[in-house]
Design a protein around this motif. Sequence first.
Motif, PDB file in Angstrom:
ATOM      1  N   VAL A 177      27.164  34.746  19.028  1.00 26.99           N
ATOM      2  CA  VAL A 177      27.290  35.917  19.890  1.00 26.99           C
ATOM      3  C   VAL A 177      27.865  37.058  19.062  1.00 26.99           C
ATOM      4  CG1 VAL A 177      28.304  36.861  21.993  1.00 26.99           C
ATOM      5  CG2 VAL A 177      27.674  34.447  21.902  1.00 26.99           C
ATOM      6  N   ASP A 178      27.126  38.147  18.954  1.00 23.01           N
ATOM      7  CA  ASP A 178      27.608  39.312  18.218  1.00 23.01           C
ATOM      8  C   ASP A 178      28.461  40.182  19.131  1.00 23.01           C
ATOM      9  OD1 ASP A 178      26.334  38.692  15.799  1.00 23.01           O
ATOM     10  OD2 ASP A 178      24.448  39.551  16.512  1.00 23.01           O
ATOM     11  N   ALA A 179      29.513  40.758  18.576  1.00 24.03           N
ATOM     12  CA  ALA A 179      30.392  41.646  19.331  1.00 24.03           C
ATOM     13  C   ALA A 179      29.648  42.922  19.700  1.00 24.03           C
ATOM     14  CB  ALA A 179      31.633  41.989  18.510  1.00 24.03           C
ATOM     15  N   PRO A 180      29.965  43.508  20.851  1.00 22.17           N
ATOM     16  CA  PRO A 180      29.364  44.797  21.210  1.00 22.17           C
ATOM     17  C   PRO A 180      29.751  45.849  20.173  1.00 22.17           C
ATOM     18  CG  PRO A 180      30.523  43.843  23.079  1.00 22.17           C
ATOM     19  CD  PRO A 180      30.857  43.010  21.884  1.00 22.17           C
ATOM     20  N   GLU A 181      28.877  46.815  19.981  1.00 23.30           N
ATOM     21  CA  GLU A 181      29.131  47.901  19.032  1.00 23.30           C
ATOM     22  C   GLU A 181      29.487  49.165  19.804  1.00 23.30           C
ATOM     23  OE1 GLU A 181      25.591  48.320  16.683  1.00 23.30           O
ATOM     24  OE2 GLU A 181      25.540  46.181  16.210  1.00 23.30           O
ATOM     25  N   VAL A 182      30.564  49.826  19.391  1.00 21.93           N
ATOM     26  CA  VAL A 182      30.957  51.097  20.002  1.00 21.93           C
ATOM     27  C   VAL A 182      30.133  52.193  19.342  1.00 21.93           C
ATOM     28  CG1 VAL A 182      32.835  52.715  20.415  1.00 21.93           C
ATOM     29  CG2 VAL A 182      33.284  50.250  20.458  1.00 21.93           C
ATOM     30  N   LYS A 183      29.300  52.860  20.140  1.00 25.12           N
ATOM     31  CA  LYS A 183      28.425  53.911  19.611  1.00 25.12           C
ATOM     32  C   LYS A 183      29.065  55.288  19.692  1.00 25.12           C
ATOM     33  CE  LYS A 183      24.883  51.469  18.406  1.00 25.12           C
ATOM     34  NZ  LYS A 183      24.499  51.363  17.020  1.00 25.12           N
ATOM     35  N   THR A 216      40.933  55.938  15.810  1.00 19.97           N
ATOM     36  CA  THR A 216      40.600  54.561  15.458  1.00 19.97           C
ATOM     37  C   THR A 216      40.776  53.745  16.728  1.00 19.97           C
ATOM     38  OG1 THR A 216      41.454  54.850  13.212  1.00 19.97           O
ATOM     39  CG2 THR A 216      41.138  52.596  13.972  1.00 19.97           C
ATOM     40  N   PHE A 217      39.792  52.957  17.034  1.00 17.99           N
ATOM     41  CA  PHE A 217      39.815  52.113  18.224  1.00 17.99           C
ATOM     42  C   PHE A 217      39.572  50.684  17.778  1.00 17.99           C
ATOM     43  CE2 PHE A 217      37.328  50.823  22.208  1.00 17.99           C
ATOM     44  CZ  PHE A 217      38.470  50.448  22.877  1.00 17.99           C
ATOM     45  N   LYS A 218      40.609  49.866  17.859  1.00 19.87           N
ATOM     46  CA  LYS A 218      40.501  48.459  17.479  1.00 19.87           C
ATOM     47  C   LYS A 218      40.805  47.625  18.711  1.00 19.87           C
ATOM     48  CE  LYS A 218      41.843  49.101  12.691  1.00 19.87           C
ATOM     49  NZ  LYS A 218      42.760  48.762  11.624  1.00 19.87           N
ATOM     50  N   GLY A 219      39.923  46.717  18.988  1.00 19.00           N
ATOM     51  CA  GLY A 219      40.148  45.904  20.173  1.00 19.00           C
ATOM     52  C   GLY A 219      39.170  44.769  20.279  1.00 19.00           C
ATOM     53  N   GLY A 220      38.978  44.368  21.503  1.00 19.45           N
ATOM     54  CA  GLY A 220      38.074  43.268  21.752  1.00 19.45           C
ATOM     55  C   GLY A 220      37.721  43.187  23.214  1.00 19.45           C
ATOM     56  N   VAL A 221      36.759  42.350  23.490  1.00 23.33           N
ATOM     57  CA  VAL A 221      36.363  42.073  24.857  1.00 23.33           C
ATOM     58  C   VAL A 221      36.369  40.562  25.049  1.00 23.33           C
ATOM     59  CG1 VAL A 221      35.002  44.179  25.171  1.00 23.33           C
ATOM     60  CG2 VAL A 221      33.895  42.143  24.250  1.00 23.33           C
ATOM     61  N   MET A 222      36.761  40.141  26.240  1.00 22.09           N
ATOM     62  CA  MET A 222      36.701  38.724  26.580  1.00 22.09           C
ATOM     63  C   MET A 222      35.373  38.464  27.273  1.00 22.09           C
ATOM     64  SD  MET A 222      39.284  37.098  25.444  1.00 22.09           S
ATOM     65  CE  MET A 222      39.123  35.542  26.272  1.00 22.09           C
ATOM     66  N   THR A 223      34.692  37.435  26.813  1.00 18.37           N
ATOM     67  CA  THR A 223      33.428  37.015  27.400  1.00 18.37           C
ATOM     68  C   THR A 223      33.507  35.519  27.683  1.00 18.37           C
ATOM     69  OG1 THR A 223      32.330  36.358  25.352  1.00 18.37           O
ATOM     70  CG2 THR A 223      32.254  38.704  25.921  1.00 18.37           C
ATOM     71  N   SER A 224      32.453  35.004  28.249  1.00 16.86           N
ATOM     72  CA  SER A 224      32.423  33.560  28.491  1.00 16.86           C
ATOM     73  C   SER A 224      32.444  32.778  27.179  1.00 16.86           C
ATOM     74  CB  SER A 224      31.188  33.195  29.306  1.00 16.86           C
ATOM     75  OG  SER A 224      30.022  33.662  28.663  1.00 16.86           O
ATOM     76  N   LEU A 263      35.592  38.652  21.543  1.00 17.98           N
ATOM     77  CA  LEU A 263      34.767  39.280  20.511  1.00 17.98           C
ATOM     78  C   LEU A 263      35.476  40.553  20.085  1.00 17.98           C
ATOM     79  CD1 LEU A 263      31.275  38.905  22.214  1.00 17.98           C
ATOM     80  CD2 LEU A 263      32.250  37.456  20.422  1.00 17.98           C
ATOM     81  N   LYS A 264      35.860  40.635  18.820  1.00 19.16           N
ATOM     82  CA  LYS A 264      36.614  41.788  18.312  1.00 19.16           C
ATOM     83  C   LYS A 264      35.681  42.843  17.751  1.00 19.16           C
ATOM     84  CE  LYS A 264      40.646  39.075  17.336  1.00 19.16           C
ATOM     85  NZ  LYS A 264      41.994  39.392  17.088  1.00 19.16           N
ATOM     86  N   PHE A 265      36.136  44.111  17.836  1.00 15.51           N
ATOM     87  CA  PHE A 265      35.385  45.203  17.246  1.00 15.51           C
ATOM     88  C   PHE A 265      36.346  46.301  16.826  1.00 15.51           C
ATOM     89  CE2 PHE A 265      35.388  45.900  21.827  1.00 15.51           C
ATOM     90  CZ  PHE A 265      35.901  47.175  21.926  1.00 15.51           C
TER      91      PHE A 265
END
Length: 160
Positions: free
Chosen positions: A29-35, A125-133, A137-139
């Motif tokens: 699973v690839d992490a979402p990309e912030v565009k 700078t925005f460093k974070g992550g999202v929780m998924t099932s 996933l960090k970005f």
Amino acid sequence: MTILNKAVFFLILSLISVGCGTGLIKAFVDAPEVKKIELKSFSMKDQQAVFEVLLYNPNSFSVPITKMMGDITLNQIAIGNIDVESDIALESYATQKVSVPIKLNSNALIKAVKNIFKLRQAEYTFKGGVMTSAGELKFSTEGDLSMKELISPFFNSIRL
């Protein structure tokens, strides 16, 4: 490989992935990309800013997001953090707008604003992550906010 061998292989693979705390699944699973990040609203009283974030899902399947977390800096000054529950699902190979509220540190924000006016630039700078099932996933992303993006939320909140 026979059908029985395939079934046993997938059963073992499933058990391993559950036993490894979904670590194996994260590899696929690839992490979402912030565009893009754009400041939508700001309230010093509530110590909150709302950013509109364009998130791209590079996966061939929908990714449900249950939580967003992270930190944001302006000109290398930590001004706030994100820690919100979510019920969105990022569609496969699509870019979606997501409103992200950020809890601000008022002292750090004042310092950052002074720094922005002094340097006439606002690098974030925005460093974070999202929780998924599949787990966290960090970005990370960085860029510049224009003076128009910084000032317009202030003028939009002024009522005559």
